[in-house]
Design an enzyme around this catalytic site. Structure first.
Site, short mmCIF file in Angstrom:
data_model
loop_
_atom_site.label_atom_id
_atom_site.label_comp_id
_atom_site.label_asym_id
_atom_site.label_seq_id
_atom_site.Cartn_x
_atom_site.Cartn_y
_atom_site.Cartn_z
N TRP A 102 1.04 -1.61 0.27
CA TRP A 102 -0.05 -0.15 0.01
C TRP A 102 0.87 1.10 -0.01
O TRP A 102 0.58 2.28 -0.30
CB TRP A 102 -0.60 -0.01 1.67
CG TRP A 102 -2.16 -1.29 0.56
CD1 TRP A 102 -2.78 -2.19 1.14
CD2 TRP A 102 -3.02 -1.24 0.03
NE1 TRP A 102 -3.53 -2.89 0.68
CE2 TRP A 102 -3.51 -2.21 -0.53
CE3 TRP A 102 -3.30 0.33 -1.17
CZ2 TRP A 102 -4.93 -1.96 -1.47
CZ3 TRP A 102 -4.38 -0.29 -1.93
CH2 TRP A 102 -5.56 -1.12 -2.00
N ASP A 172 -2.18 7.06 5.54
CA ASP A 172 -2.80 6.22 4.95
C ASP A 172 -3.92 4.97 6.59
O ASP A 172 -3.17 4.19 6.86
CB ASP A 172 -2.65 5.15 3.96
CG ASP A 172 -3.71 3.90 3.54
OD1 ASP A 172 -4.90 3.94 4.52
OD2 ASP A 172 -3.51 3.01 2.87
N LYS A 196 -12.76 -1.38 6.38
CA LYS A 196 -12.63 -2.41 6.90
C LYS A 196 -12.98 -2.30 8.73
O LYS A 196 -13.53 -3.10 9.34
CB LYS A 196 -10.44 -1.72 7.15
CG LYS A 196 -10.28 -2.12 5.60
CD LYS A 196 -9.32 -1.57 5.08
CE LYS A 196 -8.48 -2.34 3.89
NZ LYS A 196 -8.43 -2.92 3.94
#
Lengths: 360, 360
Positions: A102, A172, A196
């Protein structure tokens, strides 16, 4: 099947009481004769839903009035461009830390707009550790410093908040948001894809220090301009109303559970249990430096890869779903966000123990 | 209250059978033990949901393999920038027709990226008519010609498809998509925010001719690049899975109703009924050139504006909701998309008749 234990990394399991309430309110929200997804975003009812969600999020996460909270459409991937477009200002350069897949995606997209300096990377270790801050080559003139506190795929997590000095820190938090207390004041901007720990996919929550607004580049699409979104209370266009509502139900549920402090205890306990079991059992292994193991995403391998299919099949038969690791890593991965009950982790460990005994 | 008749312009009423199914499947989609919103977008189950939705949409709308169908995040407002970024190529100029507030928004955003030529405008008429094509000053070297087939706020609708010659025709179909048959082959690109005739807000469907892909400008955010989205089956990042699922349920419902042909008959009948009533009753008025009256959004005024509050209050008491006109236009507006049953229009007319009798 009744409700399964779903270990998917995202979209992920949601609290069952939230789904029950959404179900019960689907055709008629509180006597209005409408589903929330049929409401005008300008209606008193929806504005109350939206404002309550923001208020609850601010309370849960401890977000001061120095920050704007934005409910934007898209996900972390859209923010990978939105961030440089809004924060570079006249600087043109930004620092990024590379700790996994990511991070790399964020770096690739930012590099299309900025002079990106990868100030540190743990790629040499196969992303099994976090580079310590004293080794970072950050720049004082960077517009911001970006990092990924938790790598969802690798299962790697920072146990510290970087000190970025006067440079705004950008994180993030897609997979760790609201999983424990956090000192928001150390950050310039936090973003989190909802799917999530917050709600359904297609929504991304952005928490941005107000002094960082108003610097968007000329080419920034209006819908990606933080200032415009903030000025319009995230309703410059029709927002993702139903997702916003569901996020609000998750925030209420979190408050009922005791907030992020209670989540911290639960999440620490769940992950410690699972890692302890893996470490004590030769049949299973986790490759990550123990200091930086993720509380949220626990990857593990079996002693014999050829048993992966059997393992997944047996798990599925017991209602333990989506344990297959990301295709880029292989093996297994158990994502155990806020909404995964401790009983789900217990059931997983129980199954893993039996499987190891049988095949070990 | 049981289910009301909701005349909101968007987010708009959804078919009740769709909401019932979503409710019934909320905690456990077909024995998987999961809600659709908890499913991995890469799972077999969700991929089937997504592919079936696209297949049904292609079948309903008659979309050939010459076109890609994209399920993107955001809405029409995000497409206002996405379109020039993707379609200008090396041309730099585009033609737009201005027929109301949504046209103007599209023009304003495109002007940030392109040399925009407003080839025709009905602003002088207060946007009560559509300029006939023989008066348009289009350019042969335009990258595309953009128009708004239906102005949701003004209640103005084209009764023809412009002939754009070799220049790709681009249309904002947010409020008319699937409301009647349409010859897709006349268009280069069609986009539609979902929250009127398709599903919940936060999703935008884009139908783009494949030869127009691959021309995105260098500064285009990856998440706005049609080619990237097409190449990844709208799963470059986690899509808005739950909205996609709901859109699929709406498509199934439309097929059960007899498809867009049946919708055309229903929508023609509903709108004709309402306009006929307005025209025959001196108490009500609609300002739009009868040739270009919208089937979807029917604005009307009362003979005395001071009665607006009473009208809305009485309507609400009868379960006729969200009839207030847009703040920029005033008066009333009844949005009667596919999912508004004819009985809802009948109930509205019945109420309007009684109100006029009492106050006229």
């Amino acid at each position: 099947m009744s409700r399964a234990y779903n270990f998917c990394a995202g979209p992920a399991t949601l609290p069952e009481p939230v789904l029950r309430q959404a179900r019960d309110e689907m055709l008629d929200w509180r006597g209005t004769g409408m589903s929330v997804m049929e409401m005008s975003h300008r209606s008193d009812e929806f504005v109350e839903i939206a404002e309550t969600a923001e208020k609850d999020l601010r309370e849960l996460a401890g977000i001061s009035e120095d920050y704007s909270v934005l409910f934007m459409q898209g996900g972390a991937s859209s923010q990978f461009a939105t961030i440089p477009l809004n924060l570079l200002g006249d600087k043109g350069c930004a620092d990024y830390i590379n700790t996994g897949i990511w991070s790399k995606k964020a770096i690739a997209e930012a590099s299309r707009y900025a002079d990106v300096n990868v100030a540190a990377s743990s790629e040499d270790s196969g992303f099994t550790t976090v580079p310590l801050q004293e080794t970072w080559h950050t720049r004082a003139d960077a517009a911001y410093l970006h990092y990924t506190p938790n790598e969802t795929i690798g299962g790697l997590e920072y146990d510290f908040i970087p000190d970025s000095g006067a440079v705004p820190l950008v994180a993030d938090m897609s997979s760790t948001m609201l999983s424990r207390p956090l000192d928001i004041s150390k950050f310039g901007l936090i973003y989190a894809g909802a799917q999530k720990n917050i709600g359904p996919s297609g929504l991304v929550v952005v928490i941005v220090r107000k002094d960082l607004l108003g610097k968007a580049r000329a080419e920034t699409p209006t819908m990606m301009n933080y200032q415009v979104i903030a000025d319009n209370g995230s309703m410059y266009n029709t927002p993702a109303t139903y997702s916003w509502y569901l996020a609000g139900l998750v925030f209420k549920w979190l408050k009922e559970q005791g907030g992020v402090g209670a989540m911290e205890q639960l999440n620490r306990r769940k992950s410690a249990k699972l890692y302890d079991f893996i470490d004590r059992n030769d049949f299973y292994a986790n490759p990550i430096d123990p200091r930086f193991r993720s509380w949220m995403n626990v990857p593990f391998t079996l002693a014999d890869d050829r048993l992966n299919g059997d393992f997944l099949q047996g798990a599925e038969a017991r209602g333990l779903l989506n344990l297959k690791g990301h295709r880029s890593v292989g093996g297994m991965r158990a994502s155990i966000y806020n909404a995964m009950p401790e009983a789900g982790v217990d059931a997983l460990i129980d199954y893993m123990a039996g499987f190891a005994k049988e095949h070990g």
